[in-house]
Write a protein that holds these residues in place. Structure first.
Motif, PDB file in Angstrom:
ATOM      1  N   LEU A   3       0.836  -1.207   0.000  1.00 36.11           N
ATOM      2  CA  LEU A   3       0.000   0.000   0.000  1.00 36.11           C
ATOM      3  C   LEU A   3       0.868   1.253   0.000  1.00 36.11           C
ATOM      4  O   LEU A   3       0.582   2.230  -0.716  1.00 36.11           O
ATOM      5  CB  LEU A   3      -0.926  -0.026   1.215  1.00 36.11           C
ATOM      6  N   LEU A  16       0.950   4.284  -2.747  1.00 39.10           N
ATOM      7  CA  LEU A  16       0.600   5.649  -2.330  1.00 39.10           C
ATOM      8  C   LEU A  16       1.773   6.610  -2.447  1.00 39.10           C
ATOM      9  O   LEU A  16       1.622   7.755  -2.910  1.00 39.10           O
ATOM     10  CB  LEU A  16       0.082   5.639  -0.889  1.00 39.10           C
ATOM     11  N   VAL A  25      -5.202   0.958  -4.656  1.00 32.99           N
ATOM     12  CA  VAL A  25      -5.275   1.403  -3.265  1.00 32.99           C
ATOM     13  C   VAL A  25      -6.419   0.700  -2.528  1.00 32.99           C
ATOM     14  O   VAL A  25      -6.242   0.164  -1.424  1.00 32.99           O
ATOM     15  CB  VAL A  25      -5.461   2.930  -3.183  1.00 32.99           C
TER      16      VAL A  25
END
Length: 432
Positions: A102, A106, A184
């Motif tokens: 993740l 990001l 995401v």
């Protein structure tokens, strides 16, 4: 209420949730790796394929090597009555490593950060500890006569979860959440599922026949002397060795071939996107359904060794056909030939558990799992280099290699079948 209490004694909810999370993660990682390896516009298709396969080679080797010692000690602890430990600790490692993916998405970190994720969950025991712990728990709570079917039931739950997760993963991956970044939502949902698994394992799951997690260990103390003086026949040890040889060869064939398949479907002429990658992963989980019903049917007519050989022949035929796949419909046709390819491993685990005392279920199963780990350190780089060197003239050569190794795996299991049939014949004569 009785149904709820019964559910709390089953490990199936953990297996289902963790496998849905794993299926989501696999698709997410595949797509992120593909995107990062395709960023260089001057790179050729062959360069991209080498970059993808090199990433998976390093990732697989880290994932396989690091759990070796932690998994052994976690399983030993589990055999002392703490069956939750070898299941729950690896799930914690999975949670942390998936969180790293993740962050990679990001913060646009280098994909090599995922090697750190492999290190984390490897040191927590990884898949070796997790799956050996699940199999040991199921073996300890099932009768010998139904053990193959019970273990296959766990595999069925695993397969259903993987099918659902894979089928939806490609679509979830494309949902935009923050900064129009793909993946995401998918990875966040994956992390949430692992969190639920950890809560269930440590605070809800009740191990049948234990109190305070340690009755099994105390019971061992009462009968331990009896077990220690029992010597198993030499023929039993030979069967164990043959089962290990067959299982390792089959694992090399399956794991090596499937590892290269992830790169194979990313190149021309297939060159699949997120949707097709999810569908292909889902197709791989269909064999969990067919293999379960295969075990349910074949177990009524043939011995365990014969079922194992049926599964190996099924995989050998399918992976051989995969060598010549040039279109999407041919891929799914090759997959359809592997209908019973899952039968060998759970049946081998069942046979192994029948050769040892209950207090050694964890040790024998983790020994098998760690044997796969050692084998992966050898076959992963070999398969990768063979695939890279044959890309230009026969990219499906690695699948042909898997088919040959599977045929070799049939030889020791056929010897097991012969020895066990002879032993049963002796027992029958003595009974008469």
């Amino acid at each position: 209420m009785e149904c709820l209490a019964s559910l709390r004694t089953r490990v199936h909810p953990v297996v289902v949730s963790a496998q849905i999370a794993s299926a989501l993660y696999d698709t997410g990682l595949q797509m992120v790796v593909k995107e990062r390896c395709s960023d260089n516009s001057t790179a050729t298709e062959e360069d991209r394929q080498k970059a993808i396969s090199n990433f998976y080679m390093t990732y697989t080797m880290l994932s396989s090597l690091l759990p070796f010692v932690p998994a052994y000690f976690l399983t030993r602890y589990g055999d002392r009555g703490f069956r939750k430990v070898p299941i729950g600790i690896p799930l914690l490692g999975y949670l942390i490593s998936r969180t790293l993916l993740l962050l990679v998405i990001l913060l646009e970190l280098p994909i090599e950060v995922m090697f750190g994720g492999a290190v984390v969950y490897g040191l927590c025991g990884g898949y070796s500890s997790y799956w050996a712990g699940v199999m040991a728990l199921e073996s300890a709570s099932s009768q010998k006569e139904r053990r193959s079917l019970c273990i296959m039931g766990i595999e069925l739950a695993y397969g259903i979860a993987g099918f659902v997760g894979s089928l939806s993963s490609g679509h979830i991956f494309q949902i935009h959440a923050i900064g129009n970044k793909n993946g995401v939502v998918l990875v966040a949902f994956c992390i949430f599922l692992y969190f639920l698994c950890i809560i269930y394992t440590f605070f809800i799951l009740v191990i049948p026949g234990t109190s305070a997690g340690n009755v099994e260990h105390r019971q061992e103390g009462n009968v331990g002397i009896l077990w220690n003086i029992v010597e198993y026949p030499r023929s039993c040890n030979i069967v164990i060795v043959l089962l290990f040889i067959s299982a390792i060869l089959y694992d090399i064939a399956v794991a090596g071939g499937m590892e290269m398949l992830m790169s194979f479907i990313m190149k021309e002429p297939l060159n699949w996107g997120a949707d097709q990658v999810g569908y292909s992963n889902a197709a791989g989980f269909v064999i969990f359904f067919t293999s379960f019903f295969g075990v349910w049917l074949f177990s009524k007519f043939v011995a365990d060794a014969a079922m194992i050989m049926i599964g190996m022949v099924s995989f050998a035929a399918g992976i051989y056909f995969m060598s010549f796949v040039t279109a999407t419909y041919l891929f799914y046709l090759a997959r359809s030939l592997t209908l019973f390819a899952l039968i060998p491993m759970p049946t081998i685990r069942s046979l192994l558990s029948k050769q040892v005392q209950p207090s050694s279920y964890g040790k024998i199963l983790i020994s098998l799992q760690l044997s796969f780990t050692l084998a992966s350190l050898i076959y992963s780089p070999i398969y990768t280099k063979v695939y890279q060197s044959t890309l230009s003239w026969f990219p499906g050569f690695v699948f042909l290699l898997s088919s040959i190794i599977t045929v070799l795996a049939i030889i020791p299991i056929s010897m097991v079948g012969w020895r066990m049939a002879r032993q049963e014949g002796y027992v029958s004569i003595e009974g008469d």
